[in-house]
Design an enzyme around this catalytic site. Structure first.
Site, PDB file in Angstrom:
ATOM      1  CB  THR A 153     -17.169  24.146  -9.476  1.00 51.21           C
ATOM      2  OG1 THR A 153     -16.036  23.946 -10.289  1.00 51.21           O
ATOM      3  CG2 THR A 153     -17.301  25.610  -9.134  1.00 51.21           C
ATOM      4  N   GLY A 154     -16.386  20.878  -8.166  1.00 47.29           N
ATOM      5  CA  GLY A 154     -16.629  19.443  -8.344  1.00 47.29           C
ATOM      6  C   GLY A 154     -17.419  19.131  -9.595  1.00 47.29           C
ATOM      7  CB  THR A 155     -17.097  21.133 -12.386  1.00 48.43           C
ATOM      8  OG1 THR A 155     -17.432  22.077 -11.414  1.00 48.43           O
ATOM      9  CG2 THR A 155     -17.623  21.558 -13.701  1.00 48.43           C
ATOM     10  CB  THR A 156     -19.310  17.077 -15.487  1.00 45.96           C
ATOM     11  OG1 THR A 156     -19.058  16.105 -14.478  1.00 45.96           O
ATOM     12  CG2 THR A 156     -19.091  16.457 -16.855  1.00 45.96           C
TER      13      THR A 156
END
Length: 169
Positions: free
Chosen positions: A11-14
């Protein structure tokens, strides 16, 4: 030569959360990536756990969705059995025990927040099952930039509106 195996969608997420006077504000981006390719521009990363508890997930999309779904169903069964509202600490304990059992092989880094009879609570739950209870948290690949913003602007006893304004920055 030959076909390349598909990779799991990361999800390459913040994901972020903060505690205000009488609420918890959670936030997440909506982009899911598979390697360097955007797989989904509108991915839901804030998961329902109970009427008063929500959870943000970073890591492998399938792991975060299935982990939160499993624990949400356990919380519902507990609510039905005891006829009480879910407590945030109960959700955190169920999540940490489940993740610890899999020794980090379930790629789910979680920000758990909610308000129960004892007030607002915010936890991080790491893929190995360790947890922290903090007034503000960030996780995921964008967590350093988000933490810099929180450290500069977070203050104790923020209103819900101030918390929402900070999370949406």
């Amino acid at each position: 030569a030959g076909m390349k195996m598909p990779t799991a969608t990361k999800t390459g997420t913040t994901i972020v959360g903060l505690v205000t006077k009488d609420a918890v504000v959670l936030g997440a981006d909506t982009r899911a990536t598979g390697g360097s390719t955007v797989a989904d521009k509108n991915c839901e990363k804030i998961h329902y756990m109970a009427p008063n508890i929500w959870c943000c997930g970073a890591g492998t999309a399938a792991d975060t969705e299935n982990t939160t779904g499993l624990i949400a169903s356990q919380l519902e069964l507990l609510r039905l059995r005891t006829n009480t509202k879910s407590r945030v600490v109960t959700a955190m304990t169920l999540l940490k025990h489940m993740l610890f059992r899999y020794q980090g092989h379930v790629s789910a880094a979680l920000v758990l927040g909610g308000v129960d009879v004892t007030g607002p609570h915010l936890y991080t739950v790491w893929p190995h099952g360790s947890t922290d209870k903090l007034p503000y948290v960030t996780m995921g690949s964008g967590s350093l930039a988000a933490m810099a913003m929180f450290e500069a602007e977070y203050k104790d006893d923020m209103t819900e509106e101030e918390g929402i304004a900070l999370v949406t920055k």
